[in-house]
Enzyme design. Structure first.
Site, PDB file in Angstrom:
ATOM      1  CB  ALA A  69      -0.916   0.005   1.228  1.00  0.00           C
ATOM      2  CB  ALA A 112       6.485  -4.937  -6.913  1.00  0.00           C
ATOM      3  CE1 TYR A 152       2.865  -2.896 -19.258  1.00  0.00           C
ATOM      4  CE2 TYR A 152       4.750  -4.341 -19.602  1.00  0.00           C
ATOM      5  CZ  TYR A 152       4.018  -3.222 -19.952  1.00  0.00           C
ATOM      6  OH  TYR A 152       4.424  -2.439 -21.001  1.00  0.00           O
ATOM      7  CE1 TYR A 163       7.234  -7.041 -16.354  1.00  0.00           C
ATOM      8  CE2 TYR A 163       5.393  -8.268 -17.272  1.00  0.00           C
ATOM      9  CZ  TYR A 163       5.964  -7.581 -16.230  1.00  0.00           C
ATOM     10  OH  TYR A 163       5.274  -7.449 -15.050  1.00  0.00           O
ATOM     11  CB  THR A 200       5.523   2.799  -3.494  1.00  0.00           C
ATOM     12  OG1 THR A 200       5.658   1.383  -3.577  1.00  0.00           O
ATOM     13  CG2 THR A 200       6.414   3.330  -2.380  1.00  0.00           C
ATOM     14  CG  PHE A 247       8.998  -5.363   3.997  1.00  0.00           C
ATOM     15  CD1 PHE A 247       9.090  -5.193   5.373  1.00  0.00           C
ATOM     16  CD2 PHE A 247       9.753  -6.369   3.409  1.00  0.00           C
ATOM     17  CE1 PHE A 247       9.917  -5.999   6.142  1.00  0.00           C
ATOM     18  CE2 PHE A 247      10.587  -7.185   4.177  1.00  0.00           C
ATOM     19  CZ  PHE A 247      10.667  -6.997   5.544  1.00  0.00           C
ATOM     20  CE  LYS A 281       3.123  -9.081 -12.746  1.00  0.00           C
ATOM     21  NZ  LYS A 281       2.639  -8.633 -11.421  1.00  0.00           N
ATOM     22  CB  ALA A 325       2.785  -8.855   2.671  1.00  0.00           C
TER      23      ALA A 325
END
Ligand code: NAD
Ligand code: NA
Length: 395
Positions: free
Chosen positions: A48, A139, A224, A234, A50, A73, A243, A111
């Site tokens: 939460a 992330a 993404y 990616y 950034t 964190f 992902k 978390a």
């Protein structure tokens, strides 16, 4: 103290409390002008402090007066050493939320651990009873498995073949070739363990077992896709496998939530400058070209505009369109054919010499420093600031 940016590679080691506060207040103001009808009231945001997670917390709190609990964190300040930016963001957010009569508490810890899950659920039970939205926006480069203790490290590598293409060092503006060797099987597994859906699933399991999910509960995690230009590193690389796993987890969670009429989604978001994305090879060059094209078209968005659209035009809208894979798409503007065609043309001619002209390197750079509270309009960086800021709702 007077705080200046100190960079090392892709990271900035310092951050500025006043600049972070100003960023948070701008996001709050944006959402006050774009409220959510029938938005969530009791919200838990994992990640939460950034990027997209912070924007989700702000959109919940100021879009529909939600009580929010944030998990993150971050490094608190020590005498003479500034905190990490997410700490200052959270301090600014909670200070303002409390002034405005909004419930806002947070937990600073891992978390992925069972302890932080238990502490969060205890807080929910005591203060909110149940939640009606969980935003999963972690992330992280590493994860320790809560049950086995095993430590996993994620990698950003191609699968099956060596990748060679251009990238930019956004501090110097130098465009150069980069070669990345393919990963091995273990690296795929490790990346999936860190950035896949297992931990999201564990959060849902723990919340559900403790009867902390309200009727019509929703949960969303962020993903993404991006263009073919970045595909090898990616979406078809190690992080892409994670992902894929995250996206598959959404369907499992949805099934699991049938009894409470719950919903679980992955939202595919736009490429943006965040601490997480600046570390990914090739992405900074792509983003600097993309920014240029999207700004010229007047369709550029930051995290807050993305999440506002996610809430108002997707998650809490009357009807929501999903793609053929069942995902929410707020990367629709980035992926527009005309936008991608232009980026591809620019990519071909991007060099150290041409980039300042054809790309938005300056925009990239400003956004990067903004993440740490630097280069923010209206802040006097020569002024002494108190680095020992506290987060008022921190448990
Ligand atoms: P970010 O680095 O800004 O935010 C990461 C958040 O996770 C921070 O709040 C941080 O404190 C928290 N965090 C990290 N490790 C933690 C831990 N062990 N315990 C608790 N909190 C922890 O990243 P972001 O770019 O906002 O990314 C969020 C999600 O959005 C990711 O899943 C990312 O893949 C996705 N996404 C990012 C982009 C992009 O371009 N940045 C685009 C689409 C999707
Ligand atoms: Na985030």
């Amino acid at each position: 103290m007077i705080i200046e940016p100190k960079t090392r590679g892709f990271i900035c080691l310092t951050s500025h409390p006043e600049g972070c506060k100003s960023n948070v207040l701008s996001q709050i103001n944006y959402i006050k002008d774009h409220p959510t009808a029938n938005g969530p009231k009791r919200v838990l945001v994992i990640g939460a402090s950034t990027g997209f997670g912070l924007a989700s917390r702000i959109t919940s709190a100021y879009g529909s007066n939600a009580s929010t609990i944030g998990v993150y964190f971050e490094k608190p300040p020590t005498d003479g050493r500034p905190a990490s930016p997410g700490y200052y963001n959270s301090a600014a957010f909670e200070t303002q939320a409390h002034k405005d009569g909004l419930y806002a508490k947070s937990i600073n810890g891992d978390a992925f651990s069972n302890a932080v899950k238990a502490q969060t659920i205890k807080l929910i039970k005591e203060d909110l009873g149940k939640i009606d939205l969980l935003v999963y926006s972690l992330a992280s480069p590493v994860r320790q498995h809560p049950d086995t203790g095993e430590k996993f490290k994620s990698t950003l590598k191609p699968i099956g073949q060596t990748f060679t293409d251009k990238t930019v060092d956004f501090h110097t503006g130098e465009v150069k070739e980069i070669t990345i060797e393919p990963c091995n099987e273990q690296e795929i597994k490790n990346t999936v363990a860190v950035m896949g859906g297992e931990d999201w699933q564990f959060w849902i399991n723990a919340l559900q077992e403790n009867d902390a999910l309200a009727e019509d509960f929703k949960t969303v995690a962020y993903s993404y896709i991006g263009p073919s230009l970045t595909e090898a590193v990616y979406r078809k690389g190690t992080i892409g496998r994670a992902k894929d796993h995250l996206e598959a987890t959404a369907f499992k969670i949805k099934d699991q939530l049938k009894a409470i009429n719950g919903e679980a989604y992955v939202s595919v978001n736009k490429a943006l400058v965040t601490q997480a994305s600046s570390a990914i090879p090739v992405i900074p060059l792509y983003i600097s070209l993309l920014y240029k094209v999207m700004k010229e078209e007047g369709i550029h968005e930051g995290c807050i505009e993305q999440i506002e659209r996610l809430f108002n035009e997707r998650l809490y809208a009357e009807n929501m369109t999903l793609d053929s894979e069942g995902r929410i798409r707020v990367d629709d503007l980035e992926m527009r054919e005309d936008i991608q065609a232009k980026v591809l043309e620019l990519w071909k001619i991007a060099t150290t010499e041409t980039l300042p002209e054809i790309g938005d390197l300056e925009g990239y750079n400003t956004d990067f420093f903004n993440l740490f509270g630097f280069k923010v309009d209206g802040i006097d960086y020569d002024k002494d600031v108190n680095e020992m800021v506290t987060v008022p709702g921190l448990q």
